[in-house]
Design an enzyme around this catalytic site. Sequence first.
Site, PDB file in Angstrom:
ATOM      1  N   GLU A 113       0.858  -1.310  -0.101  1.00 40.12           N
ATOM      2  CA  GLU A 113       0.071   0.187  -0.061  1.00 40.12           C
ATOM      3  C   GLU A 113       0.924   1.393  -0.167  1.00 40.12           C
ATOM      4  O   GLU A 113       0.666   2.353  -0.473  1.00 40.12           O
ATOM      5  CB  GLU A 113      -0.693   0.050   1.148  1.00 40.12           C
ATOM      6  N   GLU A 116      -6.891   6.779 -10.734  1.00 42.81           N
ATOM      7  CA  GLU A 116      -8.006   6.431 -11.703  1.00 42.81           C
ATOM      8  C   GLU A 116      -7.392   5.125 -12.321  1.00 42.81           C
ATOM      9  O   GLU A 116      -8.404   4.159 -12.819  1.00 42.81           O
ATOM     10  CB  GLU A 116      -8.292   7.399 -12.538  1.00 42.81           C
ATOM     11  N   ASP A 172      -2.450  14.855 -27.606  1.00 45.60           N
ATOM     12  CA  ASP A 172      -3.641  14.340 -26.754  1.00 45.60           C
ATOM     13  C   ASP A 172      -4.352  15.394 -25.984  1.00 45.60           C
ATOM     14  O   ASP A 172      -3.461  16.618 -25.733  1.00 45.60           O
ATOM     15  CB  ASP A 172      -2.903  13.425 -25.641  1.00 45.60           C
ATOM     16  N   HIS A 229       1.529  10.033 -19.778  1.00 43.24           N
ATOM     17  CA  HIS A 229       1.721  10.254 -18.356  1.00 43.24           C
ATOM     18  C   HIS A 229       2.564   9.631 -17.540  1.00 43.24           C
ATOM     19  O   HIS A 229       2.652  10.023 -16.376  1.00 43.24           O
ATOM     20  CB  HIS A 229       0.031  10.019 -17.785  1.00 43.24           C
TER      21      HIS A 229
END
Length: 341
Positions: free
Chosen positions: A107, A118, A195, A159
């Site tokens: 985590e 996302e 983009d 990204h």
Amino acid sequence: MKTIYSKNHVLHNSLTELSGGKLVKPYECPERMDHILKEISRRELGSILAPTSQDLNIIYKVHDKQYVKFLESAWSEWTKENFKGEAIPTVWPSRSMNSKNIPNNIEGKLGYYCLANETSISEGTIEGAYESIKVVLTAADMLENENSIFALCRPPGHHASTDQYGGYCFFNNIAIAAEKLLEKGAKKIFILDIDFHHGNGTQEIFYKRSDVFFASIHGNPNDAFPHFLGYKNEKGIHEGLGFNLNYPLPIGTSYAEWTKCLDDSINKVKIFNPDALLISMGVDTFENDPISFFKLKSDDFFDVGRKISHLKIPTLFVMEGGYAIKEIGKNTVNILKGFEE
Ligand code: SP5
Ligand code: ZN
């Protein structure tokens, strides 16, 4: 124009995206490719070829070793914890904390290596991401004998930074292609990112360098993802000063406004005079894109391709975003057909 495509992109098939506080089906989904392939065939763009075997060690010219190791083991480390959903971070080394420490716990590691959550990691994500690299490397190889080529990459790449994933991207495909072309003897590469979103990863990777010029036309990060990079005053540093150029544009931008930036960036390409032009090609600038806010129409994409072709520089088109699934094939092929006219 030939297309390079791997059917194995489906190995990456996450079922969840955190959007608007809900887990929804990801906008970046395998069906995107089906629509593009169908349109390529229907309009006879050219042959569709599988990637050849590639030496993947070149990715370490772009990405950090520890980061790649993290991506390779993330899913198995996550499942060992008996979590029921896909791997999504919940904590970050935010501005009030220590951002240099890499935790052992999965985590903690997710928060360290993720820039936007996302993007869920699931079984096969890393394998799918490697397929995308094979596609772009094969396309880069073929650019020697072709004046243009289409790398139909999925997942996208722009990204992804040296050591962070997010925005649906894991490896920076176009940056890896740039390194490959430099290795094969190119001296100067121009990456033009059209983009809808700022190519924050590509910018970060080449920010200190003058051999790769990066220019991006995108939604103003004040209003649009990725929010924390892509502003006008980011011009490169050290050797790279003057070799990074951002065109942030407001909500509702039409083609008439957008294309002024395209014209300006094309002038910059002429001045830089690169050995190859690499296009981060997203069609999420389309008026009906579900997560973006520009107003380009399907017919405008022909003109985009036409303008780029006038440069007469070997051009590698690399697929990035585009989420209006029904029209993604038409919009993508319109750019490529416009280029070929
Ligand atoms: C490759 C690429 O295009 N990645 C884009 C990733 C964007 N992810 C988060 C976008 C959040 C947008 N929220 C807008 C909701 C509009 N209803
Ligand atoms: Zn995008």
